[in-house]
Scaffold this motif. Sequence first.
Motif, mmCIF file in Angstrom:
data_model
loop_
_atom_site.group_PDB
_atom_site.id
_atom_site.type_symbol
_atom_site.label_atom_id
_atom_site.label_comp_id
_atom_site.label_asym_id
_atom_site.label_seq_id
_atom_site.Cartn_x
_atom_site.Cartn_y
_atom_site.Cartn_z
ATOM 1 N N UNK A 180 0.833 -1.192 0.000
ATOM 2 C CA UNK A 180 0.000 0.000 0.000
ATOM 3 C C UNK A 180 0.874 1.251 0.000
ATOM 4 N N UNK A 181 0.363 2.389 -0.506
ATOM 5 C CA UNK A 181 1.157 3.626 -0.526
ATOM 6 C C UNK A 181 1.716 4.015 0.836
ATOM 7 N N UNK A 182 0.938 3.749 1.891
ATOM 8 C CA UNK A 182 1.368 4.118 3.247
ATOM 9 C C UNK A 182 1.807 2.899 4.054
ATOM 10 N N UNK A 183 2.293 1.871 3.389
ATOM 11 C CA UNK A 183 2.741 0.635 4.033
ATOM 12 C C UNK A 183 3.629 0.930 5.245
ATOM 13 N N UNK A 184 3.145 0.661 6.468
ATOM 14 C CA UNK A 184 3.910 1.004 7.674
ATOM 15 C C UNK A 184 5.211 0.223 7.838
ATOM 16 N N UNK A 185 5.352 -0.895 7.130
ATOM 17 C CA UNK A 185 6.581 -1.679 7.211
ATOM 18 C C UNK A 185 7.706 -1.050 6.387
ATOM 19 N N UNK A 186 7.353 -0.091 5.528
ATOM 20 C CA UNK A 186 8.355 0.548 4.677
ATOM 21 C C UNK A 186 8.476 2.050 4.905
ATOM 22 N N UNK A 187 7.367 2.713 5.117
ATOM 23 C CA UNK A 187 7.352 4.180 5.163
ATOM 24 C C UNK A 187 7.979 4.708 6.451
ATOM 25 N N UNK A 188 8.967 5.573 6.278
ATOM 26 C CA UNK A 188 9.710 6.140 7.406
ATOM 27 C C UNK A 188 9.947 7.626 7.166
ATOM 28 N N UNK A 189 10.207 8.404 8.234
ATOM 29 C CA UNK A 189 10.541 9.823 8.058
ATOM 30 C C UNK A 189 11.801 9.961 7.212
ATOM 31 N N UNK A 190 11.808 10.926 6.304
ATOM 32 C CA UNK A 190 12.943 11.063 5.387
ATOM 33 C C UNK A 190 14.265 11.258 6.113
ATOM 34 N N UNK A 191 14.238 12.046 7.185
ATOM 35 C CA UNK A 191 15.479 12.367 7.877
ATOM 36 C C UNK A 191 16.077 11.180 8.631
ATOM 37 N N UNK A 192 15.340 10.060 8.726
ATOM 38 C CA UNK A 192 15.855 8.879 9.446
ATOM 39 C C UNK A 192 16.220 7.729 8.507
ATOM 40 N N UNK A 193 15.882 7.854 7.231
ATOM 41 C CA UNK A 193 16.021 6.734 6.297
ATOM 42 C C UNK A 193 17.480 6.296 6.132
ATOM 43 N N UNK A 194 18.367 7.261 5.941
ATOM 44 C CA UNK A 194 19.790 6.939 5.761
ATOM 45 C C UNK A 194 20.353 6.237 6.992
ATOM 46 N N UNK A 195 20.055 6.778 8.169
ATOM 47 C CA UNK A 195 20.559 6.195 9.410
ATOM 48 C C UNK A 195 20.108 4.764 9.602
ATOM 49 N N UNK A 196 18.863 4.481 9.244
ATOM 50 C CA UNK A 196 18.342 3.118 9.391
ATOM 51 C C UNK A 196 19.025 2.159 8.417
ATOM 52 N N UNK A 197 19.347 2.632 7.219
ATOM 53 C CA UNK A 197 20.059 1.785 6.266
ATOM 54 C C UNK A 197 21.476 1.517 6.766
ATOM 55 N N UNK A 198 22.156 2.562 7.218
ATOM 56 C CA UNK A 198 23.538 2.409 7.663
ATOM 57 C C UNK A 198 23.657 1.539 8.915
ATOM 58 N N UNK A 199 22.631 1.567 9.753
ATOM 59 C CA UNK A 199 22.680 0.778 10.989
ATOM 60 C C UNK A 199 22.280 -0.674 10.775
ATOM 61 N N UNK A 200 21.833 -0.998 9.569
ATOM 62 C CA UNK A 200 21.452 -2.379 9.281
ATOM 63 C C UNK A 200 19.984 -2.685 9.512
ATOM 64 N N UNK A 201 19.187 -1.674 9.855
ATOM 65 C CA UNK A 201 17.763 -1.894 10.050
ATOM 66 C C UNK A 201 17.046 -2.088 8.715
ATOM 67 N N UNK A 202 17.670 -1.598 7.643
ATOM 68 C CA UNK A 202 17.123 -1.759 6.304
ATOM 69 C C UNK A 202 18.164 -2.415 5.405
ATOM 70 N N UNK A 203 17.693 -3.166 4.427
ATOM 71 C CA UNK A 203 18.589 -3.748 3.427
ATOM 72 C C UNK A 203 18.744 -2.813 2.236
ATOM 73 N N UNK A 204 17.684 -2.096 1.913
ATOM 74 C CA UNK A 204 17.708 -1.205 0.753
ATOM 75 C C UNK A 204 16.664 -0.109 0.921
ATOM 76 N N UNK A 205 16.764 0.905 0.098
ATOM 77 C CA UNK A 205 15.810 2.002 0.163
ATOM 78 C C UNK A 205 15.955 2.891 -1.061
ATOM 79 N N UNK A 206 15.070 3.853 -1.170
ATOM 80 C CA UNK A 206 15.093 4.798 -2.280
ATOM 81 C C UNK A 206 15.722 6.105 -1.788
ATOM 82 N N UNK A 207 16.771 6.546 -2.493
ATOM 83 C CA UNK A 207 17.529 7.723 -2.073
ATOM 84 C C UNK A 207 17.883 8.582 -3.281
ATOM 85 N N UNK A 208 18.161 9.847 -3.020
ATOM 86 C CA UNK A 208 18.671 10.712 -4.075
ATOM 87 C C UNK A 208 20.181 10.512 -4.200
ATOM 88 N N UNK A 209 20.726 10.864 -5.354
ATOM 89 C CA UNK A 209 22.157 10.681 -5.592
ATOM 90 C C UNK A 209 23.005 11.478 -4.610
#
Length: 294
Positions: A180-209
Amino acid sequence: MIRKLIASVAVLSGVFGASANALAADDTDVNVLYAGSLVNLMEKSVGPAFEKETGLHFKGYAAGSNKIANEIKGKLRRGDVFISASPKVNTSLTGDANGNHVSWYVNFAESPLLIGYNPKSRFSAAFKTKKWDEVLREPGLRLGRTDPKLDPKGAFTVELMTKAAEAYHQPDLVEKTLGAPDNPQQVLPEETLVGRLQSGQLDAGFFYSTETSDLKIPSIHPAPELKIKASYTLTILNDATNRAGATRFVNFLLSAEGRKLLAEHGVDVTKPAVQGSVEAIPPSVQAVIDAAQQ
């Protein structure tokens, strides 16, 4: 009686002194509300460089561009400068019906949307050998993205996957990848997305260059026909409390030094393009824009 008079004078002096100090602090603070994808750039590069150049104090607030716009309209947050990742966000703040917070804005940089992944993830090898859309559908992969209602990146993510579904002739690709567009298992605040990827909480994500380049995040470039990018805009809010400081910040960011910092952090610098009321732009800002357009 004399002692009481002296005490009263001392108290009043303290009050006026504190007020003067508070006013001085306000005069040096420049409140910059900016798209969360620029956290590292703003807090570690642009902000410190601006402070060194001007002696003013950079105070940044990062969040999804739409979220910031909603907070401005709802009078939940005030700022001097607003940097968005999409020109469309500015229209929601323009005109009397929208509170007349923005009269003009400048497009000054771009950043393509990519798929970034954690190099320590158990799926990292797959990103090097399989199609990215297939890897994103692997069972157990933890994917992160932002809310399409609050952040342009979230809307761009849905747009990218929709275009991929058409290009790859997979009608159910969006649903299988994003849910779903608002899938709670994926949707996160933008300012936390990078940190969650770097800490291993995420395997992948959508980011700007600018995020993947700046932080050395391995990334996948979608096919050229799927290219979607952020278009960063800059404006001084009409109700800015420190208009002089805001003007100096905009001048700095659009200057040769500011543009150099942007390029060093993976942002595609473009010639400034003005939208809206040119007459409302401070003369010094217009002069910097003219110089950057040469």
